[in-house]
Design an enzyme around this catalytic site. Structure first.
Site, PDB file in Angstrom:
ATOM      1  CE  LYS A   9      -6.473  -2.566   2.521  1.00 37.67           C
ATOM      2  NZ  LYS A   9      -7.466  -2.909   3.869  1.00 37.67           N
ATOM      3  N   GLY A  11      -1.390  -4.256   0.974  1.00 40.28           N
ATOM      4  CA  GLY A  11      -0.842  -3.775   3.144  1.00 40.28           C
ATOM      5  C   GLY A  11      -2.147  -3.535   3.806  1.00 40.28           C
ATOM      6  CB  CYS A  12      -4.396  -7.228   4.387  1.00 36.15           C
ATOM      7  SG  CYS A  12      -4.812  -7.864   5.601  1.00 36.15           S
ATOM      8  CG  PHE A  13      -0.509  -6.223  10.612  1.00 36.88           C
ATOM      9  CD1 PHE A  13       0.470  -5.401  10.531  1.00 36.88           C
ATOM     10  CD2 PHE A  13      -1.540  -7.051  11.410  1.00 36.88           C
ATOM     11  CE1 PHE A  13       1.733  -5.784  11.563  1.00 36.88           C
ATOM     12  CE2 PHE A  13      -0.147  -7.374  12.561  1.00 36.88           C
ATOM     13  CZ  PHE A  13       1.176  -7.302  12.242  1.00 36.88           C
ATOM     14  CB  ALA A  16       1.969  -8.398   5.874  1.00 40.46           C
TER      15      ALA A  16
END
Length: 143
Positions: A9, A11-13, A16
């Site tokens: 997804k 932008g998913c922390f 990343a």
């Protein structure tokens, strides 16, 4: 070194952080947007990522419909689970990983290390790389 197809997804922390670990271990990533992928035409492919995991483990526990109790992964069939995920991909547990035709879901660090090798890139602490940090806040995972 492996070529890893990584369905995330954007932008998913945690996605990343997962990508950083894989790249630091020398793997090449081909990144796909899990929310935009045409799952409608790829139901069998989606199902293949879950292998023999119980259906509740297929789901993103941070998804709004799961977190609110609107959908209950404990009471759903495999077929219904796939249909829910095709209609609302935020329900899919992340990441989906594919290497040389082998597919998996989730990022259990020990399993990933055994499968692909993480060497020095493997975090030493018991780091939770799957649970959304927002889960303990009032926010839910948003598409």
């Amino acid at each position: 070194m492996a070529i890893v197809h990584f369905y995330e997804k954007p932008g998913c922390f945690n996605n990343a952080r997962q990508k950083q670990i894989l790249v630091a271990a020398g793997h090449l990533l081909v990144v796909h947007d899990l929310l935009q992928f045409p799952w409608k035409d790829n139901r069998q492919r989606l199902r293949s990522f879950f292998a023999d995991l119980p259906v509740p483990q297929w789901f993103n526990s941070s998804a709004p419909a799961i977190k609110s109790g609107e959908l209950d992964p404990l009471t759903v069939s495999e077929t219904q689970a796939i249909e829910w995920m095709v209609a609302n991909p935020i329900l899919i547990r992340r990441p989906l990983l594919e290497v040389d035709g082998r597919r998996r879901v989730g990022f259990d660090i020990d399993n990933i290390d055994a499968w692909l090798g993480l060497a020095e890139a493997k975090p030493h602490a018991n780091l939770d790389l799957e649970t959304c940090p927002k889960l303990h806040q009032t926010q839910a995972c948003q598409p």
